[in-house]
Design a protein around this motif. Sequence first.
Motif, short mmCIF file in Angstrom:
data_model
loop_
_atom_site.label_atom_id
_atom_site.label_comp_id
_atom_site.label_asym_id
_atom_site.label_seq_id
_atom_site.Cartn_x
_atom_site.Cartn_y
_atom_site.Cartn_z
N ARG A 250 0.83 -1.20 0.00
CA ARG A 250 0.00 0.00 0.00
C ARG A 250 0.87 1.25 0.00
O ARG A 250 0.62 2.20 -0.75
CB ARG A 250 -0.94 0.00 1.23
CG ARG A 250 -1.77 1.27 1.39
CD ARG A 250 -2.60 1.60 0.18
NE ARG A 250 -3.36 0.47 -0.29
CZ ARG A 250 -3.98 0.41 -1.45
NH1 ARG A 250 -3.95 1.44 -2.27
NH2 ARG A 250 -4.64 -0.68 -1.82
N ILE B 147 -10.02 7.62 3.25
CA ILE B 147 -11.08 7.58 2.24
C ILE B 147 -12.39 7.26 2.95
O ILE B 147 -12.39 6.71 4.05
CB ILE B 147 -10.77 6.56 1.11
CG1 ILE B 147 -10.73 5.14 1.63
CG2 ILE B 147 -9.46 6.90 0.44
CD1 ILE B 147 -10.57 4.09 0.52
N PRO B 148 -13.51 7.63 2.36
CA PRO B 148 -14.78 7.45 3.06
C PRO B 148 -15.05 5.99 3.43
O PRO B 148 -14.83 5.08 2.62
CB PRO B 148 -15.82 7.95 2.06
CG PRO B 148 -15.07 8.89 1.17
CD PRO B 148 -13.68 8.33 1.07
N GLU C 29 -9.94 13.68 1.78
CA GLU C 29 -8.84 13.03 1.06
C GLU C 29 -7.79 14.02 0.58
O GLU C 29 -8.07 14.90 -0.23
CB GLU C 29 -9.40 12.33 -0.18
CG GLU C 29 -10.22 11.10 0.14
CD GLU C 29 -10.62 10.36 -1.11
OE1 GLU C 29 -9.82 10.29 -2.06
OE2 GLU C 29 -11.75 9.86 -1.15
N SER D 21 -0.37 5.91 3.62
CA SER D 21 -0.99 4.73 4.24
C SER D 21 -2.48 5.00 4.41
O SER D 21 -2.92 6.15 4.39
CB SER D 21 -0.36 4.44 5.60
OG SER D 21 -0.87 5.35 6.56
N PHE D 22 -3.23 3.94 4.62
CA PHE D 22 -4.67 4.11 4.82
C PHE D 22 -5.01 4.54 6.25
O PHE D 22 -6.18 4.79 6.55
CB PHE D 22 -5.41 2.83 4.47
CG PHE D 22 -5.69 2.68 2.99
CD1 PHE D 22 -5.59 3.76 2.13
CD2 PHE D 22 -6.09 1.46 2.46
CE1 PHE D 22 -5.86 3.64 0.78
CE2 PHE D 22 -6.38 1.32 1.11
CZ PHE D 22 -6.25 2.40 0.26
N THR D 23 -4.01 4.60 7.12
CA THR D 23 -4.32 5.18 8.44
C THR D 23 -4.17 6.69 8.39
O THR D 23 -4.71 7.40 9.23
CB THR D 23 -3.39 4.62 9.53
OG1 THR D 23 -2.04 4.75 9.10
CG2 THR D 23 -3.70 3.17 9.82
N TYR E 77 -3.99 8.54 5.03
CA TYR E 77 -4.76 9.04 3.89
C TYR E 77 -6.15 8.42 4.03
O TYR E 77 -6.32 7.21 3.86
CB TYR E 77 -4.12 8.64 2.56
CG TYR E 77 -4.90 9.19 1.38
CD1 TYR E 77 -4.57 10.43 0.83
CD2 TYR E 77 -5.99 8.51 0.85
CE1 TYR E 77 -5.31 10.96 -0.22
CE2 TYR E 77 -6.73 9.03 -0.20
CZ TYR E 77 -6.38 10.26 -0.73
OH TYR E 77 -7.12 10.79 -1.76
#
Lengths: 797, 154
Positions: free
Chosen positions: A309, A732-733, A713, A726-728, A730
Amino acid sequence: MSTTETIATGTDTTTGTETTTGTETTTGTETTTGTETTPADSSERTRGPRIGENAPRPDGVPKVNGEFAFGNDMWIEGMLFGRTLRSPHPYARIISIDISKALAMHGVHAVITADDVPGQKLYGLEHKDQPVFASEVVRFHGEPIAAVAADHPETARRACRAIEVEYDVHAPIVDAELSITAPPIHPDGNIFRHMFIRHGHPDSPESEGVVAVEGDYEIGMQDQAFLGPECALGIPLEDGGIELYVSTQWIHADREQTAACLGLDPEQVRMTMAGVGGAFGGREDISLQIHTALLTLHTGRPVKLQYSREESFFGHVHRHPAKMWYRHSARADGTLAKIEARLVFDGGAYASTSSAVLSNASCFAHGPYNVEHALIEGYSVRTNNPSCGAMRGFGAVQTCFAHEAQMDKLAAALGIDSIDLRLKNALKTGDRNITGQLLSGVVPVAELIERCVAHPLPAMGEVGEMMGRPGGAGRTADAHHIKRGFGFAIGWKNLMFSEGFDDYSTARVRIDEGQNGPVVTVHCACAEVGQGFVTLAQQIARTVLGLDEILLHPADTQVGSAGSTSASRQTWMSGGAVQQACEAVRTQIFASLAATHGVDPETLAIQDDHIVSVDGTFSIPVEDAVANKTFEATEVNRHVQTVRLDADGQGDAHVSFAFAAHRAVVDVDEELGLVRVIDITTTQDVGKLLNPRQALGQIEGGIAQGVGLAVMEEIIVTNGKVRNASFTDYLIPTTLDMPTVTIAALIEEPEPGAPFGAKGIGEPPTIASTAAVAAAIRNAIGRDITRVPVRPQDICL
Amino acid sequence: MPIERIAVGLTVNGCAVEQWIDPCAMLLDVLHELGLSGTKKGCEMGACGACTALADGRRIVSCLALAASYAGAAITTIEGVGTPDELHPLQEAFIDHDALQCGYCTPGQIMSALGLIAEGCCDRATIREGLSGNLCRCGAYPRIVAAVAEAAGL
């Protein structure tokens, strides 16, 4: 009839390849028959869904039971694992690269750098300016410098760390405005494109109205954040070529660029689509294709390269951040007299599609409105920030945020209702846009606006428990501090590629006798990325040919290009190619009947599952007419020729246009700076719904991404360095952030020239939804919002 | 240096297997080594939910689950739910509601929803909260909630 046949990725029956990749699963690219999930031993034929029906996705079953193979599920015995070494600096001169320690490591089979690129050292979708590996200069944080192939992913990771690179670090150029006049950071200069659109006489005194408003607007860098990270698998071929499996949006463009860098003929690079876990523009450019191919040829072994990721954030282009100055001037009655704008788009280190993105932003900069005069100046500029390119909406998203904010501001200055102002100036069929192009297709701007705002607002209701409030369970808004706001926006963009691009798609359709009757095989290289093309291809083939069993050949380079799955173009382009190839096959069937039955082929037509003559004297089931015969046709679908904009930004640059309106309802906690988007009500111009259920999914999904850009975002780049890969970090809904989506109207007025009259529907939902949310936040707090994503400090400070 | 592997007994989808694994390996990677690739790797940080599996009926993000610590646990993955010819009602509901586009998050959504239904969910708000750890970038959320609500009998 039979239902689910399985072709493992790589067992390409049409070419006799013997490689088998993938586990024992169905491949991502393979999709099959298509009626409902009938038991395989059923002997009765089921009528498959035609155009306009809610056909189920042919890849739906493997996707819900885990069998569908995405790129990173591919596996082949004896394969090596690739890894990319990337620059930790946004701008530096490379003094030296020492690969000796990495190469000496046990389990490492190859370490390659720019020296190992046998063909062209540079690549690019529009303009070849990006090195396969940086050798002298790195121009963005994360630029590839070397790649490793090893017998274990962990070994490859350690080998990358053992590569010693000495840098002379420079101060990066990170401000696009300053970059325009800064010393060049690339031999090709810092300006990807500088363009003007001059409409009317913007310099004349008459162009000035009586009321004018100005504004500066800014948009942050959004990431496509598709959930399935990039992956490719290369397999060396005995003839010196390569078989490459990759999750991409456009395999033929990948092949062209990859072959050029490998120094091979394109025919020596055979590509097959691997299952794609979302794309949204982020897979239109090369990421790991060339690196994988180089490692494969260098080692003579199969090599799999996949991104984590974190690496995915560095490995693909993003949506352009932009700064936009606008000035709108109106007559006393609200007629738009003049729109002036200056757009500065930050393209990052390499060109990607920056030129086309800027062109779109400029062409749609005035919004779907008539204006007497306009002067748009646009720059897309090179900086040491991450490269930017395609993302859903492609330039139109940025300017929509600005032009819709301006329309609200102008209405306030004029003292008239902002909806009335929009309606007064709304474009309609027969008008011309600011590039002088006649809008000859369907342009239902006024209807979209009226029906969207006429829809009843969601009830205010009680302020519910914390999960429904701004901040949710984290930092929950106090019920007494919540203010509700409403906002409206409408946007538009082009369908298909523009400005003279030779845009086409190819489809091959074949009818063979199967075990239980005739089988239609559709072969098209269109990338299925979740948009549902595979469903539509089956529906189209059934509708045109009157046969039910439709097999979809894997998308690969054994057929001509289908173009990119982008620009809302595949239903029109590849759907059209499938339609035309089916029609060509239908003509062959009619000719065959003329020979065998003495009927005039000109009088024949297919009605449902029968071939009938217009006078009613002849009728035969299609199934019987094609029994034990083979028919095949390959057709190329091109849209009307467009032209590149001239020096004044004039010309018929686009093929067709699509529009969507959004009304947002938000709750805002002004003290904490928190927002919850409650509802988005939308209207959209769809031409014709080919699969209503899939269409709704596209609309909801597009809105989710528009809402994401509005309130959460952003890739944070500080002095050229990405801080939140990272998704922590960045965000996203999630399903809790998703507003209710209310479809107030879908306007089905067939678009001339479009297959079945259908307009592309993927991008319009993403264009104005961001602007509508921003407008709703302004309405709630009574303050200007000039930047998205809207941050807490933009609300409460 | 290669790390010495250890033998771990796992029960996956009702089958007891003994697998020699890297002691540091995450359950997600071990599942893939077993040829069970339906459980997806999306973020490797427990942030996206694509790797959701059930351990003794409870939802876990398998990318953060140390495989060795699940010795003896009953692991259920998407491969253990329904068959191509006989889908689980929740899988049927995902098809009927078109609750997917690219499909990458779908196995995780389904496993998470199965866990949630077993935990008990009384309304759509509970479903939304209970599935908020499963990202869907295609934005199929309204359809996912509808599919889960149907399967939950709501």
